[in-house]
Design a protein around this motif. Structure first.
Motif, PDB file in Angstrom:
ATOM      1  N   ALA A  76       4.440  13.191  -2.692  1.00  0.00           N
ATOM      2  CA  ALA A  76       4.554  11.733  -2.618  1.00  0.00           C
ATOM      3  C   ALA A  76       3.195  11.051  -2.500  1.00  0.00           C
ATOM      4  CB  ALA A  76       5.453  11.336  -1.452  1.00  0.00           C
ATOM      5  N   LYS A  80       1.081  10.252  -5.605  1.00  0.00           N
ATOM      6  CA  LYS A  80       1.558   9.118  -6.400  1.00  0.00           C
ATOM      7  C   LYS A  80       1.032   7.794  -5.865  1.00  0.00           C
ATOM      8  CE  LYS A  80       5.794  11.394  -7.959  1.00  0.00           C
ATOM      9  NZ  LYS A  80       5.338  11.484  -9.368  1.00  0.00           N
ATOM     10  N   LEU A  81       0.602   7.813  -4.593  1.00  0.00           N
ATOM     11  CA  LEU A  81       0.004   6.626  -3.995  1.00  0.00           C
ATOM     12  C   LEU A  81      -1.517   6.657  -4.075  1.00  0.00           C
ATOM     13  CD1 LEU A  81       2.238   6.393  -0.776  1.00  0.00           C
ATOM     14  CD2 LEU A  81       2.504   5.130  -2.922  1.00  0.00           C
ATOM     15  N   THR A 131      -4.921  12.076  -2.146  1.00  0.00           N
ATOM     16  CA  THR A 131      -4.855  13.515  -2.431  1.00  0.00           C
ATOM     17  C   THR A 131      -5.703  14.299  -1.436  1.00  0.00           C
ATOM     18  OG1 THR A 131      -6.684  13.345  -4.017  1.00  0.00           O
ATOM     19  CG2 THR A 131      -4.436  13.158  -4.887  1.00  0.00           C
TER      20      THR A 131
END
Length: 214
Positions: A73, A76-77, A80
């Motif tokens: 998740a 995707k924002l 990392t």
């Protein structure tokens, strides 16, 4: 014994990674858990609400799901981490909720009159918490805090399922080398027992040193 001696490179490196995960996550969860506990008893409603919501969500979310959210998740924002850092973040986020509740139970054992007396002397909420309440709370909750850390040490094995080369992943390497899996699991269990013993020793030492007569 040959399963251990013939594969010492695997056991040694993977248990060192487990120890690293544990130490980093332990420090992180203690710091974050203390901040959350302070929020839970804060006079500011917004902070109390945030602390309560965080603890409610994390305590009732499986650790595997926390790892999955961190791996799938967050990217995707645009956030990392490498595998090891991500494992430390997941373990810290999850364990801090339990540290918070253990510490909050200790805060509740401190007589209210002490906090009221400190406020009557003109001390702020932060000063009361750091100088009066938390020192006594930590003494009270040594056993449950060590139990939480002990559980986190064993929870590090979840990281093996998310590409972290720690103790939980040893069986994969032993399988590739054709070693006996039962003996491998036995040595892993002994390894964790060796890591748990110092935690218990620290707990007993702190209990003797910080024993509070009640």
């Amino acid at each position: 014994m040959h399963v251990l001696t013939d594969n010492w490179d695997v056991f040694g490196s993977h248990f060192l990674e487990t120890i690293k995960l544990f130490l980093i996550a332990a420090v992180g969860s203690m710091v974050l858990g203390t901040l959350l506990a302070a929020m839970r008893v804060s006079p500011v409603p917004a902070l109390r609400g945030f602390g309560s919501t965080y603890v409610l969500l994390l305590r009732n979310t499986p650790l595997t799901l926390v790892f999955a959210l961190q791996v799938f998740a967050l990217p995707k924002l645009g956030v990392t981490f490498d595998f090891t850092t991500g494992a430390c973040v997941a373990l810290t986020a999850y364990t801090s909720a339990f540290v918070c509740e253990a510490l909050r139970s200790g805060i509740n054992t401190v007589p209210v009159g002490q906090a009221e007396a400190a406020r009557a002397l003109g001390m702020t909420f932060t000063q009361v918490l750091t100088n009066v309440v938390l020192p006594q709370a930590f003494r009270t909750v040594v056993p449950p805090l060590v139990s939480v850390l002990n559980a986190m040490l064993k929870n590090t094995t979840v990281a093996a399922g998310f590409s972290v080369a720690e103790a939980g992943a040893i069986t994969f390497y032993l399988s590739e080398r054709g070693e006996n899996q039962i003996y491998g699991l036995l040595w892993i269990a002994i390894g964790f027992l060796v890591l748990v013993v110092p935690l218990v020793a620290v707990q007993r030492m702190l209990e003797r040193r910080w024993k509070v007569a009640r």
